[in-house]
Write a protein that holds these residues in place. Structure first.
Motif, PDB file in Angstrom:
ATOM      1  N   ASN A 280       8.864  -1.114   0.602  1.00 49.45           N
ATOM      2  CA  ASN A 280       9.409   0.197   0.991  1.00 49.45           C
ATOM      3  C   ASN A 280       8.335   1.268   1.192  1.00 49.45           C
ATOM      4  O   ASN A 280       8.649   2.413   1.476  1.00 49.45           O
ATOM      5  N   VAL A 281       7.038   0.890   1.050  1.00 49.49           N
ATOM      6  CA  VAL A 281       5.978   1.899   1.270  1.00 49.49           C
ATOM      7  C   VAL A 281       4.986   1.541   2.378  1.00 49.49           C
ATOM      8  O   VAL A 281       4.314   2.411   2.919  1.00 49.49           O
ATOM      9  N   VAL A 306      -2.045   7.661   7.363  1.00 52.19           N
ATOM     10  CA  VAL A 306      -2.817   7.314   6.164  1.00 52.19           C
ATOM     11  C   VAL A 306      -4.236   6.933   6.599  1.00 52.19           C
ATOM     12  O   VAL A 306      -4.404   6.132   7.503  1.00 52.19           O
ATOM     13  N   LYS A 375       0.788  -1.272  -8.139  1.00 55.17           N
ATOM     14  CA  LYS A 375       0.800   0.103  -8.666  1.00 55.17           C
ATOM     15  C   LYS A 375      -0.297   0.935  -8.001  1.00 55.17           C
ATOM     16  O   LYS A 375      -0.082   2.094  -7.620  1.00 55.17           O
ATOM     17  N   ARG A 378       0.698   1.755  -4.364  1.00 55.26           N
ATOM     18  CA  ARG A 378       1.733   2.815  -4.329  1.00 55.26           C
ATOM     19  C   ARG A 378       1.123   4.163  -4.709  1.00 55.26           C
ATOM     20  O   ARG A 378       1.414   5.191  -4.088  1.00 55.26           O
ATOM     21  N   GLY A 379       0.222   4.149  -5.700  1.00 54.58           N
ATOM     22  CA  GLY A 379      -0.437   5.388  -6.136  1.00 54.58           C
ATOM     23  C   GLY A 379      -1.299   5.975  -5.043  1.00 54.58           C
ATOM     24  O   GLY A 379      -1.290   7.192  -4.808  1.00 54.58           O
ATOM     25  N   LEU A 381      -0.943   5.706  -1.941  1.00 52.07           N
ATOM     26  CA  LEU A 381      -0.135   6.213  -0.829  1.00 52.07           C
ATOM     27  C   LEU A 381       0.584   7.508  -1.181  1.00 52.07           C
ATOM     28  O   LEU A 381       0.920   8.295  -0.297  1.00 52.07           O
ATOM     29  N   SER A 382       0.823   7.723  -2.493  1.00 50.38           N
ATOM     30  CA  SER A 382       1.591   8.928  -2.846  1.00 50.38           C
ATOM     31  C   SER A 382       0.670  10.098  -3.181  1.00 50.38           C
ATOM     32  O   SER A 382       1.118  11.215  -3.334  1.00 50.38           O
ATOM     33  N   SER A 383      -0.640   9.805  -3.313  1.00 54.54           N
ATOM     34  CA  SER A 383      -1.560  10.906  -3.694  1.00 54.54           C
ATOM     35  C   SER A 383      -1.815  11.832  -2.526  1.00 54.54           C
ATOM     36  O   SER A 383      -1.700  11.466  -1.373  1.00 54.54           O
TER      37      SER A 383
END
Length: 383
Positions: A280-281, A306, A375, A378-379, A381-383
């Motif tokens: 989902n990312v 990104v 993890k 995902r981290g 990509l969200s930073s």
């Protein structure tokens, strides 16, 4: 974990874990070769060829010194040369097009499918038209089974048959993969593969193999493998090269082949965990129906916007390596940029080269380590 300590680095491909699993089997296999001293064309070479034939269902197997030699030897056996066009995807390792160019023939680059990263049949048809327009003679097509997943062999064979082209399946990254219930090695006229150490089935040096059901072709390949020799060792009947697999590598591969099915299953479990944790990312790889991949690479596509370098650096800071296959498609590389491209261009190849990145993938990637990778992705990509 103390925050000042650098995280333990994760191996991208863990050859050492496999080595531990094999225990003394590999040492004993090598030791047998050191005892009999038949380092070239020793008994293990023939033994391995028989084992690879049994594994794939191919009638004839000719081992050789590398995946590149496998491609080149087939093109030599098919007498490909100047004026001939051979079609290959642009989004692949350079050896595919390199082997064609080394014969003096012209590689014609075609586009790939966005979901599978493998040859796009419509672009192949356009490439054939391009070659004819340029006055080249369409001779063969080299579909690549990229990152461990088979190309669409039925569709490619249909086009090749209509045009009178031979099909050389480049399965360098996908030995052990299945297409519609059958293992690769019997699709097209001939299959080439690689046993480079990082491949799903790898030796401890360079190595490769050619698989075919064509007895005459196999005989020609065995001659090419040893300088083109005929029945008399010193009357060489054709141009050849020294393309042999050495006995020690054959002995190692025999042992590795014994655990290979297990490892394919393990790789598929790892791929499934990635898909669940990252689906989902990022764009996770898509395995077409009826296919089983051997996951030579686990290649994701990053979302628009990104920065790939920043993403890789964020993972590296956490001890997680990444790799980019391929930052430049073949037609973008210095040695290949003057060769023709199929009409309509290769936009998918170019888009993939801009946004793909590969994560650690091997049969010994445990759940805990993989959770750490997921993890971190995902981290980042969200930073």
């Amino acid at each position: 974990m103390n925050q000042h300590m650098r995280p333990e680095p994760v191996p991208f491909i863990d050859i050492a874990a496999q080595r531990r699993r094999l225990g003394t089997a590999v040492d004993e296999a090598v030791s047998r070769v050191l005892t009999h001293c038949l380092f070239i064309n020793g008994p293990e070479v023939t033994q391995l060829e028989a084992a690879l034939a049994a594994f794939t269902g191919a009638k004839h197997v000719v081992t050789c010194a590398s995946g590149t030699d496998a491609l080149l030897m087939v093109l030599m056996a098919k007498e490909v040369g100047p004026g001939d066009a051979v079609f290959c995807p642009s989004f692949t390792f350079c050896a595919t097009g390199e082997a064609v160019a080394l014969t003096g023939a012209t590689p014609v680059f075609v586009d790939v499918d966005e979901a599978t990263f493998n040859m796009d049949v419509e672009s192949l048809k356009r490439g054939i038209a391009t070659a004819k327009r340029l006055g080249l003679k369409p001779k063969g097509v080299i579909p690549v089974d990229l990152f461990g997943q088979s190309a669409d062999h039925d569709a490619i064979s249909a086009v090749a048959e209509a045009e009178g082209l031979f099909v050389l399946d480049d399965a360098a990254q996908a030995f052990g993969a299945s297409y519609k219930g059958r293992r690769l090695g019997t699709f097209g006229h001939v299959t080439a593969t690689s046993f480079f150490p990082a491949k799903p089935l790898g030796c401890f040096g360079d190595g490769g193999a050619i698989l075919t059901d064509d007895a005459e072709l196999a005989e020609t390949l065995r001659s090419i493998r040893v300088h083109g020799q005929g029945s008399d060792k010193y009357d060489n009947v054709r141009l050849g090269l020294t393309g042999r697999l050495d006995t020690m590598q054959a002995a190692i591969l025999i042992e590795k082949l014994r655990i290979f099915e297990d490892e394919i299953a393990a790789r598929n479990v790892v791929a499934q965990r990635y898909a669940q944790g990252l689906g989902n990312v990022v764009t996770v790889p898509h395995v077409a129906s009826g296919m089983i991949s051997v996951w030579a690479q686990y290649t994701i596509r990053l979302p628009k916007g990104v920065d790939r370098n920043e993403f890789a650096a964020a993972l590296k800071a956490q001890g997680i390596p990444t790799a980019i296959y391929y930052p430049k498609s073949m037609h973008q590389q210095t040695a290949y940029r003057d060769y023709p491209i199929a009409d309509g261009g290769v936009p998918v190849c170019e888009a993939l080269s801009d946004d793909v990145i590969s994560l650690p993938m091997h049969a010994y990637l445990d759940e805990q380590t993989q959770e750490r990778i997921i993890k971190a992705v995902r981290g980042a990509l969200s930073s």
